[in-house]
Enzyme design. Structure first.
Site, mmCIF file in Angstrom:
data_model
loop_
_atom_site.group_PDB
_atom_site.id
_atom_site.type_symbol
_atom_site.label_atom_id
_atom_site.label_comp_id
_atom_site.label_asym_id
_atom_site.label_seq_id
_atom_site.Cartn_x
_atom_site.Cartn_y
_atom_site.Cartn_z
ATOM 1 N N PRO A 1 0.833 -1.213 0.000
ATOM 2 C CG PRO A 1 -0.465 -1.391 1.913
ATOM 3 C CD PRO A 1 0.755 -1.943 1.249
ATOM 4 C CD GLU A 2 2.832 3.214 -4.299
ATOM 5 O OE1 GLU A 2 3.335 4.321 -4.462
ATOM 6 O OE2 GLU A 2 2.693 2.396 -5.211
ATOM 7 C CE LYS B 1 4.862 2.548 1.391
ATOM 8 N NZ LYS B 1 5.895 1.700 0.819
ATOM 9 N NE ARG C 1 9.539 -2.086 -6.182
ATOM 10 C CZ ARG C 1 8.681 -1.469 -5.370
ATOM 11 N NH1 ARG C 1 9.128 -0.743 -4.364
ATOM 12 N NH2 ARG C 1 7.379 -1.564 -5.579
#
Ligand code: ZN
Length: 265
Positions: free
Chosen positions: A2-3, A59, A254
């Protein structure tokens, strides 16, 4: 993972319980998401306390209760918050359930990478006060960001934008969105950006973070088609600005998407 905006979305799902008392606390004490906590005190303090409010920073979320109770919640990889009817039967992965007269507030986490941190005291927990300022707050200044980039001068800017000790809450797609808007190639060294380029990155961070908070956290909608976000996942996805085919590579560990036309090397 989750961002920023997704975390905000889940935080708001407990808003239904703000101003109301917790009448029962149910938790799976043996689960690792509760490690390091004094669970007996947590149970005693939260039971009968009112949920006063909450805040998210990156977060991490912090829920404030009456009686000096605080609950920090980190969603990890698969954690979710939701609210359910008061008499709902908790499922196997509903590791924390706070019962209220009108609803139940639930923390669900199938893979257990999340974390619950209880704190008892008048002031916010120390770990919270040590977090960097939210990127949409006045505390996140261009000067602070410049100094941070200098200390990581040789690293690719894409990887640096994912470092949570400065860019709290920025995840993979947001970093790509920011660099696309600032017209910076993701492989450029952080220390080689000009003053004007650094300023563009800073402005893009504010724009993308506030846009994501406004759009995504409201009802989990996607940002509009003018955002790179909507095209970066598609095979043969194209730049919404000029139609050029997006490039992809692994940068800073990434998967990274960028427009070779808008973001020349
Ligand atoms: Zn482009």
């Amino acid at each position: 993972m989750p961002e920023l905006a997704e975390v905000e979305y889940f935080r708001r799902r407990w808003d239904a319980g703000v101003g109301r008392k917790i009448v029962g606390v149910e938790l799976h004490v043996e689960k690792r998401i509760f490690r390091g906590n004094d669970l007996a005190t947590m149970h005693r303090v939260i039971s009968g306390a009112k949920l006063i409010g909450s805040e998210a920073r990156g977060k991490q979320m912090l829920f404030r209760f009456g009686k000096g109770g605080w609950l920090g919640i980190h969603l990890g990889m698969t954690g979710e918050l939701r609210h359910e009817p008061p008499d709902f039967a908790a499922g196997k992965h509903d590791h924390l359930v706070l019962r209220q007269a009108r609803q139940s507030l639930v923390f669900n986490d199938p893979r257990l990478f999340g974390r619950v941190l209880f704190h008892h005291g008048t002031n916010e927990p120390e770990w919270w006060t040590r977090l960097p300022p939210a990127l949409t707050s006045p505390g996140f200044t261009l000067e602070k960001m410049q100094a941070f980039l200098k200390r990581r001068a040789r690293a690719p800017i894409k990887g640096v934008l994912l470092q949570q000790e400065c860019f709290i809450g920025i995840g993979n797609w947001m970093a790509d969105e920011i660099l696309w808007r600032a017209k910076i190639h993701p492989r450029r060294a952080a220390g080689q950006l000009s003053a004007a380029e650094t300023r563009e990155v800073w402005k893009a961070i504010r724009f993308v973070c506030s846009g994501a908070l406004r759009i995504v956290s409201k009802d989990y909608s996607d940002p509009p088609p003018s955002w790179l976000f909507r095209h970066r996942w598609e095979k043969g996805g194209r730049c919404p600005e000029d139609g050029a085919e997006l490039a992809r590579a692994t940068i800073g560990g990434r998967t990274t998407a960028w427009c070779p036309k808008c973001q020349p090397n």
